[in-house]
Design a protein around this motif. Structure first.
Motif, short mmCIF file in Angstrom:
data_model
loop_
_atom_site.label_atom_id
_atom_site.label_comp_id
_atom_site.label_asym_id
_atom_site.label_seq_id
_atom_site.Cartn_x
_atom_site.Cartn_y
_atom_site.Cartn_z
N ASN A 163 37.66 72.82 84.88
CA ASN A 163 37.27 72.92 83.56
C ASN A 163 35.91 72.79 83.29
N ARG A 164 35.12 73.43 82.48
CA ARG A 164 33.91 73.29 82.08
C ARG A 164 33.83 72.15 81.18
N PRO A 165 32.96 70.95 81.62
CA PRO A 165 32.83 69.96 80.63
C PRO A 165 32.24 70.21 79.43
N PRO A 166 32.02 69.65 78.27
CA PRO A 166 31.29 69.68 77.16
C PRO A 166 29.81 69.49 77.69
N ARG A 167 28.82 70.08 76.93
CA ARG A 167 27.64 70.35 77.24
C ARG A 167 26.53 69.30 76.21
N LYS A 168 25.67 68.79 76.80
CA LYS A 168 24.78 68.08 75.89
C LYS A 168 23.55 68.86 75.91
N THR A 169 23.15 69.01 74.48
CA THR A 169 21.68 69.95 74.32
C THR A 169 20.54 68.94 73.69
N ASP A 170 19.72 68.98 74.47
CA ASP A 170 18.38 68.27 74.01
C ASP A 170 17.36 69.39 73.98
N LYS A 171 16.90 69.74 72.67
CA LYS A 171 15.70 70.73 72.79
C LYS A 171 16.17 72.04 73.47
N LYS A 172 15.58 72.31 74.27
CA LYS A 172 15.99 73.64 75.34
C LYS A 172 16.82 73.49 76.37
N GLN A 173 16.85 72.35 76.45
CA GLN A 173 17.83 71.93 77.92
C GLN A 173 19.31 71.58 77.42
N GLU A 174 20.14 71.93 78.22
CA GLU A 174 21.34 71.79 78.27
C GLU A 174 22.09 71.44 79.61
N TRP A 175 22.88 70.43 79.53
CA TRP A 175 23.50 70.05 80.69
C TRP A 175 25.06 69.53 80.56
N ARG A 176 25.54 69.54 81.60
CA ARG A 176 27.15 69.16 81.77
C ARG A 176 27.10 67.69 81.51
N GLU A 177 28.30 67.10 80.74
CA GLU A 177 28.33 65.73 80.61
C GLU A 177 29.68 65.29 80.84
N TYR A 178 30.13 64.59 81.90
CA TYR A 178 31.32 64.23 82.20
C TYR A 178 31.63 63.00 81.78
N THR A 179 32.83 62.75 80.78
CA THR A 179 33.18 61.33 80.66
C THR A 179 34.32 60.89 81.77
N LYS A 180 34.46 59.55 81.96
CA LYS A 180 35.24 59.07 83.07
C LYS A 180 36.57 59.97 82.96
N GLU A 181 37.33 60.34 81.74
CA GLU A 181 38.28 61.05 81.77
C GLU A 181 38.18 62.45 82.18
N ASP A 182 37.21 62.81 81.74
CA ASP A 182 36.81 64.32 82.37
C ASP A 182 36.43 64.34 83.95
N LEU A 183 35.85 63.28 84.41
CA LEU A 183 35.72 63.31 85.96
C LEU A 183 37.03 63.10 86.62
N ALA A 184 38.15 62.13 85.92
CA ALA A 184 39.32 62.13 86.54
C ALA A 184 40.10 63.24 86.56
N ASP A 185 40.08 64.04 85.50
CA ASP A 185 41.03 65.24 85.41
C ASP A 185 40.34 66.30 86.45
N THR A 186 39.06 66.64 86.46
CA THR A 186 38.42 67.20 87.51
C THR A 186 38.56 67.00 88.92
N LEU A 187 38.65 65.60 89.44
CA LEU A 187 39.10 64.82 90.54
C LEU A 187 40.48 65.64 90.77
N GLU A 188 41.54 65.15 90.01
CA GLU A 188 42.77 65.65 90.37
C GLU A 188 42.89 66.99 90.46
N LYS A 189 42.17 67.86 89.60
CA LYS A 189 42.32 69.37 89.83
C LYS A 189 41.62 69.82 91.26
#
Length: 79
Positions: free
Chosen positions: A37-63
Motif C-alpha cells: 500500500n501507498r502510505p500517507p504523505r506528509k507535505t511541507d511547502k513544495k515537498q511531499e514524502w511518504r510517512e510510515y507509522t509503526k503499524e504501516d511498517l508492520a503491515d508493509t513488511l507482512e505484505k
C-alpha cells in the motif's frame, strides 16, 4: 541495519529501504504494482514524502513477506 532506525515513531522510504534491503526505487515500483500500500504523505511547502507509522511498517513488511514472489516482479531498473 542499525537499531536506531527501529527506534523511531515515524519512518520514511529510506528507513523502509534499509529494513528490507532494497532500493527506494524498488519500493516505489512495489507501490505502483500494488504489492504494498501507498502510505500517507506528509507535505511541507513544495515537498511531499511518504510517512510510515509503526503499524504501516508492520503491515508493509507482512505484505512483502507473504507476497507470492516471481523473479519478473522483483527485477526492475533499481536492481
Amino acid at each position: 541495519m542499525k537499531n536506531v532506525v527501529l527506534n523511531k515513531e515515524v519512518f520514511n522510504i529510506k528507513d523502509l529501504s534499509k529494513i528490507v534491503r532494497k532500493e527506494t526505487q524498488t519500493i516505489r515500483s512495489w507501490e505502483d504494482k500494488e504489492i504494498i500500500n501507498r502510505p500517507p504523505r506528509k507535505t511541507d511547502k513544495k515537498q511531499e514524502w511518504r510517512e510510515y507509522t509503526k503499524e504501516d511498517l508492520a503491515d508493509t513488511l507482512e505484505k512483502i513477506l507473504n507476497y507470492p514472489w516471481k523473479r519478473e516482479v522483483i527485477k526492475n531498473k533499481a536492481e
